[in-house]
Design an enzyme around this catalytic site. Structure first.
Site, short mmCIF file in Angstrom:
data_model
loop_
_atom_site.label_atom_id
_atom_site.label_comp_id
_atom_site.label_asym_id
_atom_site.label_seq_id
_atom_site.Cartn_x
_atom_site.Cartn_y
_atom_site.Cartn_z
CB CYS A 136 -0.95 -0.02 1.19
SG CYS A 136 -0.16 -0.41 2.76
N1 LIG Z 1 -4.06 -4.36 5.28
C1 LIG Z 1 -3.55 -3.64 4.30
O1 LIG Z 1 -3.70 -2.42 4.25
C2 LIG Z 1 -2.76 -4.29 3.22
C3 LIG Z 1 -2.38 -5.60 3.30
N2 LIG Z 1 -1.62 -6.16 2.32
C4 LIG Z 1 -1.19 -7.55 2.43
O2 LIG Z 1 -2.30 -8.39 2.19
C5 LIG Z 1 -2.23 -9.56 2.98
C6 LIG Z 1 -3.50 -9.68 3.81
O3 LIG Z 1 -3.59 -8.52 4.65
P1 LIG Z 1 -4.81 -8.27 5.64
O4 LIG Z 1 -6.09 -8.60 4.95
O5 LIG Z 1 -4.62 -6.94 6.22
O6 LIG Z 1 -4.49 -9.40 6.73
P2 LIG Z 1 -5.37 -9.88 7.92
O7 LIG Z 1 -4.48 -10.12 9.07
O8 LIG Z 1 -6.51 -8.94 8.11
O9 LIG Z 1 -5.93 -11.29 7.37
C7 LIG Z 1 -5.11 -12.37 7.15
C8 LIG Z 1 -5.94 -13.56 6.66
O10 LIG Z 1 -5.11 -14.71 6.56
C9 LIG Z 1 -5.63 -15.80 7.36
N3 LIG Z 1 -4.46 -16.40 7.99
C10 LIG Z 1 -3.65 -15.87 8.92
N4 LIG Z 1 -2.60 -16.69 9.20
C11 LIG Z 1 -2.77 -17.77 8.40
C12 LIG Z 1 -2.04 -18.97 8.20
N5 LIG Z 1 -0.92 -19.22 8.90
N6 LIG Z 1 -2.50 -19.88 7.31
C13 LIG Z 1 -3.64 -19.64 6.62
N7 LIG Z 1 -4.40 -18.52 6.76
C14 LIG Z 1 -3.95 -17.60 7.63
C15 LIG Z 1 -6.60 -15.14 8.32
O11 LIG Z 1 -7.78 -15.93 8.57
P3 LIG Z 1 -7.92 -17.16 9.53
O12 LIG Z 1 -6.92 -16.88 10.65
O13 LIG Z 1 -9.34 -17.16 9.96
O14 LIG Z 1 -7.56 -18.34 8.70
C16 LIG Z 1 -7.09 -13.93 7.55
O15 LIG Z 1 -8.17 -14.31 6.73
C17 LIG Z 1 -0.97 -9.41 3.83
O16 LIG Z 1 0.10 -10.08 3.24
C18 LIG Z 1 -0.72 -7.92 3.81
O17 LIG Z 1 0.63 -7.62 4.01
C19 LIG Z 1 -1.27 -5.47 1.19
C20 LIG Z 1 -1.65 -4.16 1.04
C21 LIG Z 1 -2.40 -3.46 2.06
C1 LIG Z 2 0.34 0.05 9.28
C2 LIG Z 2 1.11 -1.15 8.79
O1 LIG Z 2 1.62 -1.94 9.57
N1 LIG Z 2 1.22 -1.30 7.49
C3 LIG Z 2 1.91 -2.40 6.85
C4 LIG Z 2 1.82 -2.25 5.38
C5 LIG Z 2 0.65 -2.95 4.78
C6 LIG Z 2 1.04 -3.59 3.48
O2 LIG Z 2 0.91 -3.14 2.38
O3 LIG Z 2 1.71 -4.67 3.73
P1 LIG Z 2 2.53 -5.73 2.91
O4 LIG Z 2 3.73 -5.11 2.29
O5 LIG Z 2 2.94 -6.71 3.94
O6 LIG Z 2 1.59 -6.29 1.91
C7 LIG Z 2 3.39 -2.41 7.21
O7 LIG Z 2 3.99 -1.39 7.44
O8 LIG Z 2 3.98 -3.51 7.11
#
Ligand SMILES: NC(=O)C1=CN([C@@H]2O[C@H](COP(=O)(O)OP(=O)(O)OC[C@H]3O[C@@H](n4cnc5c(N)ncnc54)[C@H](OP(=O)(O)O)[C@@H]3O)[C@@H](O)[C@H]2O)C=CC1
Ligand SMILES: CC(=O)N[C@@H](CCC(=O)OP(=O)(O)O)C(=O)O
Length: 319
Positions: A136
């Site tokens: 992000c």
């Molecule tokens: N949040 C953000 O702003 C952004 C996030 N990302 C990336 O996107 C990905 C998802 O982020 P986000 O939605 O915030 O994450 P969350 O922590 O909100 O969700 C993670 C998901 O993965 C599942 N999970 C967690 N651990 C495991 C495991 N060991 N095995 C299988 N399933 C697992 C969880 O569900 P359950 O435990 O029920 O199985 C949950 O559905 C990350 O890699 C993050 O870095 C990228 C850009 C922006």
């Molecule tokens: C506030 C906060 O913790 N933000 C995350 C970035 C979210 C994201 O884009 O994470 P990935 O690169 O893991 O997909 C961080 O700094 O790691």
């Protein structure tokens, strides 16, 4: 893959980004959501957890082989970092022509995967079926620097502030609303993954200092750029307009944008262009919703392109 109807599954669908994708895919004319995995919500109705989703689908706890056995045309991995590989391996074995989009940082440095930041990289897509979605902050950083990349006199310095949904749902100081109340939390002040990611994909070194704040969604990146020659504000703005005026999801604005205005929306705002008195330093401000253009919306842009439909299908755009 042709532009006909495709099935799609989401692994890690309980999370913040998974929930946003469920909403977007549910309204998509060419994609059918066929499975959503979560260990914690196994068996529960998606409609009871995702506002705006009205279907009958239920979450299922699926390991890598079970995900592969679903045989979906498109699989989105929305897992925490370092968890994607077993799923990729199992899908490759069962159905190698599956389109896999990974939201994590796991393949952003792997040149066999297409790195999908459409406004900057769409011309580099060569039909790859493996797509790595940008981070992000890295999205905001790259869009803020790209139009001036050839004029840099030093590495750009980026000050980032994110809402705490950026830190996912695994409990930590960075997503604890109590610890964040009346607070701004600095972290990873050198060497953050997004510093390396933006540097690699822009091809110039970038310096990044992230912070997390008490709001839920949306981030701001304020970037200081040292310029190799004196510029005027008009020249700088012209470069940004030239780069992005044809891009519905990048809005070049005059004033420095506010994060509250972009939360829940699908685009990036870039503005606030402020020059130093000698015209050799400019500060640029970018805001985006980390869960949308920073994750789910960008993922859908990439998927749309790869399945042969218009890149903005099912993405609401606003002027
Ligand atoms: N949040 C953000 O702003 C952004 C996030 N990302 C990336 O996107 C990905 C998802 O982020 P986000 O939605 O915030 O994450 P969350 O922590 O909100 O969700 C993670 C998901 O993965 C599942 N999970 C967690 N651990 C495991 C495991 N060991 N095995 C299988 N399933 C697992 C969880 O569900 P359950 O435990 O029920 O199985 C949950 O559905 C990350 O890699 C993050 O870095 C990228 C850009 C922006
Ligand atoms: C506030 C906060 O913790 N933000 C995350 C970035 C979210 C994201 O884009 O994470 P990935 O690169 O893991 O997909 C961080 O700094 O790691």
């Amino acid at each position: 893959m042709t532009s006909a109807h495709k099935t799609l599954g989401i692994v890690g669908a309980r999370g913040h980004t998974g929930a946003e994708l469920i909403r977007l895919v549910a309204a998509h004319p060419a994609l059918e959501l066929v499975f959503v995995s979560s260990r914690e919500l196994d068996g529960q109705r998606v409609a009871d957890h995702v506002a705006g989703y009205a279907g009958e689908l239920r979450y299922a706890s699926l390991d890598a082989d079970a995900v592969a056995a679903q045989g979906a045309d498109v699989v989105v991995l929305a897992l925490p970092n370092s968890k994607a590989a077993p799923y990729v391996e199992a899908i490759d074995k069962a159905k190698p022509d599956t389109l896999i989009l990974d939201l994590s940082a796991d393949y952003r440095f792997d040149s066999t995967w297409y790195y999908g930041l459409p406004e900057l990289t769409r011309e580099k897509w060569r039909g790859e079926k493996k797509i790595s979605n940008p981070g992000c902050y890295a999205t905001a950083i790259q869009l803020s620097i790209a139009p001036l990349k050839d004029l840099l006199a030093a590495p750009p310095v980026c000050f980032g502030v994110s809402g705490y949904s950026g830190a996912g749902t695994t409990p930590s100081d960075k997503n604890d609303p109590e610890k964040l109340r009346d607070n701004l939390m600095p972290y990873s002040l050198t060497g953050h993954t997004h510093e390396k990611e933006a540097s690699r994909h822009l091809g110039v070194p970038v310096e990044f200092m992230p912070h997390v704040a008490p709001h839920f969604r949306g981030l701001t990146v304020t970037t200081n750029l040292y310029l190799a020659r004196k510029m005027t504000r008009e020249e700088v703005m012209q470069r940004f307009h030239h780069a992005y005026d044809a891009e519905p999801l990048v809005h070049v604005v005059d004033e420095a944008p506010w994060v509250s205005a972009v939360a829940g929306r699908h685009h990036v705002d870039i503005g606030g262009f402020t020059l130093s008195a000698d015209g050799k330093r400019v500060v640029v401000v970018a805001t985006l919703d980390n869960l949308l253009k920073g994750a789910a919306t960008q993922a859908l842009q990439n998927i749309n392109r790869a399945i042969g439909v218009d890149e903005l299908t099912a993405i609401p755009t606003t002027p």
